[in-house]
Design an enzyme around this catalytic site. Structure first.
Site, mmCIF file in Angstrom:
data_model
loop_
_atom_site.group_PDB
_atom_site.id
_atom_site.type_symbol
_atom_site.label_atom_id
_atom_site.label_comp_id
_atom_site.label_asym_id
_atom_site.label_seq_id
_atom_site.Cartn_x
_atom_site.Cartn_y
_atom_site.Cartn_z
ATOM 1 N N ASP A 43 0.843 -1.190 0.000
ATOM 2 C CA ASP A 43 0.000 0.000 0.000
ATOM 3 C C ASP A 43 0.884 1.248 0.000
ATOM 4 O OD1 ASP A 43 -2.284 1.712 0.354
ATOM 5 O OD2 ASP A 43 -3.324 0.066 1.353
ATOM 6 N N ASP A 76 -5.815 3.067 -6.743
ATOM 7 C CA ASP A 76 -6.789 3.350 -5.684
ATOM 8 C C ASP A 76 -7.085 4.849 -5.676
ATOM 9 O OD1 ASP A 76 -8.416 2.965 -3.496
ATOM 10 O OD2 ASP A 76 -6.807 2.509 -2.090
ATOM 11 N N ASP A 92 -13.950 -0.033 0.760
ATOM 12 C CA ASP A 92 -13.564 -0.034 2.173
ATOM 13 C C ASP A 92 -14.692 -0.567 3.050
ATOM 14 O OD1 ASP A 92 -11.193 1.029 1.336
ATOM 15 O OD2 ASP A 92 -11.694 3.086 1.862
ATOM 16 N N ARG A 111 -10.327 0.955 -7.899
ATOM 17 C CA ARG A 111 -11.476 1.191 -7.029
ATOM 18 C C ARG A 111 -12.572 1.928 -7.792
ATOM 19 N NH1 ARG A 111 -11.028 4.073 -1.162
ATOM 20 N NH2 ARG A 111 -10.955 5.984 -2.429
#
Length: 914
Positions: free
Chosen positions: A399, A512, A588, A572
């Site tokens: 990440d 993302d 999420d 995403r």
């Protein structure tokens, strides 16, 4: 210093909000959106739009005419296109706009193939045109279009008269008393709406320089019981009536810890809706990238009530579903997919926007992620633990913390000082790495990406033409304009190995925060009045931004290998067409049972909207799952197309070995089930690419007339052969499984117990039980030698599971290739038809031109539902000749096992039971 403090303060607020759940006050409801209120206020059956039939022209495949708003006399151009494969396209735009209106680009796979239109009937009130087995009946006053498949009415446009098209106009001048002098052409609700020309939401101001530009249209689906699609929402698969609440909203947003069972907007938007009934299925694709709201009425429950009322009154009414699409800008550009079967509609949409290219084999294995692994030693240790505990795993993820202070395409020089070596260590075990690259660019004069973007004018602009600045993980950030081809070309070069130092061909990418997320922006995104390439406002193109970003990423990964290797990208934010480039996940989520359960309808929704590669964060992104929840989530994730564990930086570490021994065992068993099924799942992905059918199927896709399955969203089909019913409730000791198909037989994949179709059955479930059933009449290929990574199984042997139906026959398919390159597009593959009939199992090539050399061989055949009396099996192929092998029969389960036929899977062969 103040910027650093503000950055930390903003991050604190974001993290605080995530721990408390979504703050709905940060996001608009319809009553806070001026265009939604105006569109929703249109009264039914009072349409002001007429189509002048005397202006109608037909040229081969296209009909055109003029539509006029009788209230303000504005004229519009109407076009109807006849497309191949039972599809119509309808476009409505201003006839003489003051400035061009945005028409969505990049989504369609080329120009749709046209079919010739023929006039079937003309009358004073209407005209009927046809193309093959589909036809359209166009009414003039008021404007309305009925679309038919054969003689069956499928869908009507403007049936309720809710059409609205706000033309671009000059802003009225203010009088001395502050009131506005209306434009002579304006005679509608915009004159009295203070939000038509500018609008405030919380502390944010939207300047609306083009004024009111909304478009809206309603659709009625005759004979439909339910509607599905228009993802992404954390709601039931069958869309609910919005009559007494907010419409479903399509507007890509970063929503922390989203709520369940409501129509709020989430990360992605696909304006594709499917309406289904027992006799006909149809769909509409609303090609518009602006903020869109969709009202739904006429769900099955309401239809049942209507039927009761109609029965009492002596009238008969066909069930129907109504949808009302409302977008802030753009044009009306809608595709009508007329089925008539549900598979037809899914395939008709796939022909328009494309399918997902076959992913690399590793991508359908298990992915291990969290925000964040601390350093390269942490990555090495986690990787080693998977081997120590005999757990298969294909991909490690990094990440945002792996970068140099949130500067993408860089590495933290202290914690990840040798990234290429780290990746090569994974590759040596057959594994891969995925690293994150987000769109926000840190405004740092020492950062090459920021300097290049400023020097080349690559950033999105404010309404005043200055570079837009917002706040995200790096602090002060700007956002590249991926609608600009030069920006996409630039980003493409950033992925080249010589530019992305430390990367290798075995490192893949996660995009993302690409809604895009802006912590201090309106609704946590960029303002609508910022400007993109071509002068288009974000208002016009918002839902495409993440899509355009992933195009650049995909092209970059293609370029770095000169088109040899298949990229893997996770996104995403998404839009129609994103499926051609990326996988997606449900965002999420939270470690609770509701989020586990909702992952099924969320993935079914994107599946019927053309996006097959879907999954949810196993275990939940926020909070900490207990042993039971993590077990059930691994069991559910093992049968979803994308299978990744991921968690928030503030959660406890949750690698499988950190749980108790029993939980570790259950997780291992779930992983093993997934890895055994990879050949079948891989075959489904190949078949999706060529047919458009999804990987996860709603039950009605295969059983379209069986009304009992229309609202089912706690179970699904994996392809047409496996029925999956995850356990999604705490403390469950049994689940109720519906086995569809009145004449079908279903076999428990663990016990081989038979179940009749068309019935609900209470199934006992212990913590180690995953209710999965193989359909009678189907053959499932598996590889049951579980290795540390899927890439190491390329030449491993197969086991075929043959489940016989009532006719004692079965069929299946198997696809094989090298698992990583595009050579399969040049014919380097095997696509096999497996058939069992007359006690004989055969394998033949489906596509004779396909050729692929493999060392894989047939190790075992397991046949369910066969009668006793078989003594042996005669195997025949070119390589083995004719040999006899042993069989074992189990009287308790009625299962016959053929042991070690030892046939190379590339050959054509047969096995005769005697």
């Amino acid at each position: 210093m103040w910027r650093r403090v503000l950055h930390l303060h903003l991050v604190f607020l974001i993290l605080l909000s995530s721990s408390l759940g979504v703050d709905r006050g940060n996001f608009k409801a319809c009553h806070q959106s001026s265009f939604c209120k105006r569109c929703r206020a249109v009264e039914p059956d009072k349409s002001v739009y007429v189509l002048h039939l005397n202006t109608l022209k037909i040229e081969d495949s296209v009909m055109s005419a003029e539509i006029q708003n009788t209230q303000n006399l504005v004229k519009f151009k109407f076009e109807l296109f006849s497309l191949s494969d039972a599809t119509f396209r309808m476009k409505i735009n201003e006839l003489s706009p003051l400035k061009p209106r945005y028409e969505v680009e990049h989504v369609l796979v080329g120009e749709p193939q046209l079919e010739r239109l023929e006039v079937k009937e003309r009358a004073a009130e209407y005209i009927i045109v046809s193309s093959g087995n589909i036809k359209a009946k166009i009414y003039g006053t008021p404007f309305r279009v009925d679309f038919y498949h054969g003689d069956s009415l499928a869908v009507t446009a403007n049936a309720k008269g809710l059409m609205k098209f706000e033309h671009i106009r000059i802003k009225p001048e203010s009088k001395d008393d502050g009131s506005e002098q209306p434009d002579n052409q304006v005679n509608d609700d915009t004159a009295s709406d203070p939000g038509a020309w500018e609008e405030n939401f919380k502390s944010h101001h939207d300047s609306k320089p083009n004024g009111p530009t909304a478009v809206a249209l309603d659709f009625t689906f005759a004979g439909a019981h339910y509607a599905y699609g228009i993802p992404l929402h954390a709601d039931s698969f069958a869309l609910k009536s919005t009559k007494n609440g907010d419409p479903y909203r399509l507007f890509n947003l970063d929503v922390f810890e989203y709520e369940l069972n409501n129509p709020m907007a989430l990360y992605g938007s696909i304006p594709m809706l499917v309406a289904h009934g027992p006799s006909i299925t149809s769909g509409v694709f609303w090609l518009n990238a602006a903020e869109t709201w969709v009202d739904i009425e006429g769900t099955h429950d309401q239809n049942v009530m209507s039927s009761i009322v109609n029965f009492v009154s002596g009238s008969v009414r066909t069930p129907e579903v109504n949808a009302h699409f409302m977008s802030e800008s753009g044009i009306i550009d809608v595709f009508f997919m007329l089925g008539p079967e549900p598979k037809n509609v899914v395939q008709q949409y796939a022909k328009l926007t494309g399918t997902t290219p076959l992913p690399p084999y590793f991508a359908i294995g298990y992915h291990q992620s969290r925000w964040n692994y601390n350093d390269q030693d942490d990555v090495r240790n986690v990787d080693a633990k998977f081997d120590e505990y005999n757990l298969p795993m294909d991909v490690m993820w990094l990440d945002i913390e792996h970068t140099d202070n949130k500067k993408y395409f860089t590495w933290d020089s202290r914690r990840f000082s040798q990234p290429a070596e780290m990746i090569n260590n994974l590759t040596a075990k057959g594994r891969k790495l995925v690293a994150i690259v987000d769109p926000h660019v840190k405004r740092d004069n020492s950062y090459f990406l920021h300097n290049d973007a400023e020097n080349n004018d690559f950033y999105i602009k404010n309404k005043d033409g200055k570079i837009y600045e917002g706040w995200c993980w790096p602090g002060s950030s700007s956002y590249p304009d991926f609608f600009n081809p030069a920006v996409r070309d630039y980003y493409k070069t950033r992925y080249l190995l010589e530019n992305y130092h430390g990367s290798t061909l075995d490192m893949h990418i996660w995009n993302d925060m690409n809604e895009p997320s802006v912590f201090n922006g309106p609704e946590v995104t960029i303002p609508k009045d910022v400007l993109h390439f071509g002068g288009w406002e974000n208002r016009d193109v918002h839902n495409q931004y993440g899509f355009m970003y992933t195009i650049a990423t995909y092209e970059g990964l293609m370029a770095r290998s000169n088109g040899k290797f298949r990229p893997f990208i996770l996104t995403r934010a998404f839009f129609a067409g994103s499926q051609r480039y990326t996988a997606m996940w449900t965002g999420d989520n939270t470690a609770d049972w509701g989020h586990l359960k909702i992952s099924i309808p969320m993935c079914l929704s994107v599946s019927v909207a053309g996006y097959p590669f879907c999954g949810a964060d196993v275990g939940g992104f926020f909070n900490n799952p207990n042993s039971e929840l993590i077990t059930r989530w691994y069991q559910a994730g093992a049968f979803q197309p994308f299978f990744r564990s991921h968690s928030h930086i503030d959660t406890k570490r949750r690698e499988p070995w950190l749980f108790d021994d029993a939980t570790l065992h259950h997780i291992r068993e779930a992983l093993n089930k997934r890895y055994a099924l990879l050949p079948y799942i891989y075959t489904l992905f190949f078949e999706h690419e060529i047919s458009g059918l999804p990987v996860m199927w709603p039950l009605w896709l295969e059983f379209p007339s069986e009304t009992a399955v229309f609202a089912v969203d706690d179970e699904y089909l994996l392809g047409d052969s496996l029925l999956v019913h995850p356990v999604t409730s705490p403390g469950a000791t049994e689940v109720t499984v519906y086995h569809p198909g009145v004449s079908e037989i279903w076999y428990d994949v663990d016990t081989y117990q038979k179940f009749e179709g068309g019935k609900h059955t209470k199934i006992p479930v212990t913590i180690d039980k995953i209710p999965v059933y193989q359909r009678g009449g189907k053959i499932i290929p598996k590889k049951e030698r579980i290795r540390r990574a899927s890439t190491l199984t390329l030449n491993d042997p197969f086991t075929l599971y043959v489940a016989l139906n009532q006719n004692k026959t079965a069929s299946g398919r198997l696809y094989m290739d090298d698992g990583e390159t595009f050579e399969y597009k040049k014919g380097a593959y095997l696509y096999l038809s497996l058939e069992f009939a007359g006690n004989k199992l055969t394998s033949r090539k489906i596509k004779k031109e396909g050729s692929f050399s493999t060392k894989s061989w047939l190790e075992r055949v397991v046949i369910m539902g066969i009668e006793s009396g078989i003594k042996s099996a005669v195997v025949e192929s070119k390589g083995t000749g004719k040999i006899t092998v042993n069989t074992i029969y189990d009287n308790n389960s009625n299962v016959l096992v053929v042991r070690k036929p030892s046939i190379n899977m590339a050959e054509e062969w047969s096995i005769l039971l005697q």
